[in-house]
Design an enzyme around this catalytic site. Structure first.
Site, PDB file in Angstrom:
ATOM      1  N   ASP A  67      77.555 112.213 -21.702  1.00  0.00           N
ATOM      2  CA  ASP A  67      78.846 111.539 -21.788  1.00  0.00           C
ATOM      3  C   ASP A  67      79.727 112.119 -22.897  1.00  0.00           C
ATOM      4  OD1 ASP A  67      77.296 110.636 -23.878  1.00  0.00           O
ATOM      5  OD2 ASP A  67      77.209 108.563 -23.220  1.00  0.00           O
ATOM      6  N   ASN A 136      72.984  96.823 -25.584  1.00  0.00           N
ATOM      7  CA  ASN A 136      73.235  96.032 -24.378  1.00  0.00           C
ATOM      8  C   ASN A 136      72.590  96.645 -23.134  1.00  0.00           C
ATOM      9  OD1 ASN A 136      74.785  98.272 -23.989  1.00  0.00           O
ATOM     10  ND2 ASN A 136      76.750  97.212 -23.777  1.00  0.00           N
ATOM     11  N   HIS A 138      72.925  99.826 -22.172  1.00  0.00           N
ATOM     12  CA  HIS A 138      73.614 100.949 -21.520  1.00  0.00           C
ATOM     13  C   HIS A 138      72.835 102.245 -21.700  1.00  0.00           C
ATOM     14  CE1 HIS A 138      76.388 101.885 -25.240  1.00  0.00           C
ATOM     15  NE2 HIS A 138      75.392 102.736 -25.215  1.00  0.00           N
ATOM     16  N   GLU A 143      77.804 100.931 -18.656  1.00  0.00           N
ATOM     17  CA  GLU A 143      77.795  99.629 -19.310  1.00  0.00           C
ATOM     18  C   GLU A 143      77.356  98.524 -18.348  1.00  0.00           C
ATOM     19  OE1 GLU A 143      78.068  99.593 -22.423  1.00  0.00           O
ATOM     20  OE2 GLU A 143      80.041 100.111 -23.214  1.00  0.00           O
TER      21      GLU A 143
HETATM   22  C1  GLP Z   1      76.063 105.729 -27.390  1.00  0.00           C
HETATM   23  C2  GLP Z   1      75.728 106.757 -26.321  1.00  0.00           C
HETATM   24  C3  GLP Z   1      74.393 106.485 -25.684  1.00  0.00           C
HETATM   25  C4  GLP Z   1      73.369 106.149 -26.752  1.00  0.00           C
HETATM   26  C5  GLP Z   1      73.770 104.887 -27.453  1.00  0.00           C
HETATM   27  C6  GLP Z   1      72.776 104.409 -28.498  1.00  0.00           C
HETATM   28  O1  GLP Z   1      76.839 104.678 -26.932  1.00  0.00           O
HETATM   29  N1  GLP Z   1      76.722 106.864 -25.318  1.00  0.00           N
HETATM   30  O2  GLP Z   1      74.015 107.619 -24.922  1.00  0.00           O
HETATM   31  O3  GLP Z   1      72.105 106.002 -26.173  1.00  0.00           O
HETATM   32  O4  GLP Z   1      75.001 105.153 -28.091  1.00  0.00           O
HETATM   33  O5  GLP Z   1      73.067 104.970 -29.725  1.00  0.00           O
HETATM   34  P1  GLP Z   1      72.115 104.983 -30.974  1.00  0.00           P
HETATM   35  O6  GLP Z   1      71.056 105.966 -30.669  1.00  0.00           O
HETATM   36  O7  GLP Z   1      73.001 105.438 -32.092  1.00  0.00           O
HETATM   37  O8  GLP Z   1      71.616 103.605 -31.149  1.00  0.00           O
END
Ligand code: GLP
Length: 244
Positions: A67, A136, A138, A143
């Site tokens: 993404d 959440n 995702h 989402e």
């Molecule tokens: C972002 C990314 C996800 C990732 C998530 C969790 O929103 N788009 O791909 O898994 O954050 O992030 P973190 O690893 O910082 O908790």
């Protein structure tokens, strides 16, 4: 789903790195799906270490990121482009032409999304997809909601995600409200998936994912329960609320 409970974040990162390295050794032109966020940072550091110390070769590896924030240019330090180059690509021998990240500045977003899926298909799909997970549920930026899209698409970030990701920005107002993300279909077609979760703040969502045995668009990661080859690596903190 295979569950590995790692001792701590370093152990989690080393285990994830070992899986990726062993797949690259088996298939030097591996099509590798990559994630951002804080969780995979240690995995990238370990991969860089293996490149430097053991000559792990990325010269034929093809990468597709999950993404990108919509509206951030490649040189914006908050963009996922910037993150990937700073934390991984510039330290290893991945060829620039083999790197794919959705273009957050695209004007014809629909065309960019279609081309992204076509490129993934042209390489025969993703061999190994690395995933983090949002609080959440995702994955990528898919989402929770009433429906989940299968293909690469533009999405609106939820308030939860905007709040969670504001820690990387100067203020919450700077967090983009939209992003381009691979869809659930592309992720689910990956031949192998490794999902990482670290820290206490992931304990709730991991318990929901691993204890409830239910699939719901309200928890996008739950679709991974339907995949044949998923390895979940959690550290002890992220595993702390698991019942099983
Ligand atoms: C972002 C990314 C996800 C990732 C998530 C969790 O929103 N788009 O791909 O898994 O954050 O992030 P973190 O690893 O910082 O908790």
């Amino acid at each position: 789903m295979d569950l590995i409970i790692a001792k701590d974040y370093l152990d989690l990162s080393r285990r994830a790195c070992r899986i990726i390295a062993s797949e690259i050794k088996k298939k030097p032109d591996l099509v590798l799906g990559l994630a951002t966020g804080s969780t995979p940072l240690g995995t990238y550091q370990e991969l860089v270490r293996l490149y430097r110390e053991e000559g792990l070769d990325f010269s034929q590896v093809v990468t597709f990121n999950l993404d990108e924030y919509y509206g951030l240019s490649k040189d914006n330090p908050q963009s996922y482009h910037y993150y990937m180059y700073e934390n991984f690509f510039k330290h290893v021998n991945v060829k620039p032409e083999n790197i794919h990240i959705p273009d957050g500045t695209a004007t014809d977003v629909e065309a960019v999304c279609r081309k992204y899926d076509e490129e993934i298909a042209r390489y025969g799909g993703i061999d190994l997809q690395l995933l983090g997970i949002g609080n959440n549920g995702h994955i990528g930026f898919n989402e929770p909601g009433d429906e989940l899209l299968t293909v690469t698409h533009m999405t609106e970030l939820t308030d939860d995600t905007i709040r969670a990701n504001s820690r990387f920005f100067n203020s919450i107002d700077e967090v983009p409200r939209k992003a381009i993300t691979m869809g659930l279909g592309t992720i689910m077609q990956a031949k192998k998936i490794v999902l990482l979760a670290s820290g206490k703040n992931k304990a709730g969502i991991m318990a929901e994912l691993l204890d409830e045995n239910a699939v719901s668009t309200k928890n996008p990661a739950s679709f991974l329960l339907l995949h044949k080859d998923v390895t979940v690596i959690v550290d002890e903190e992220a595993a702390s609320l698991l019942k099983k």
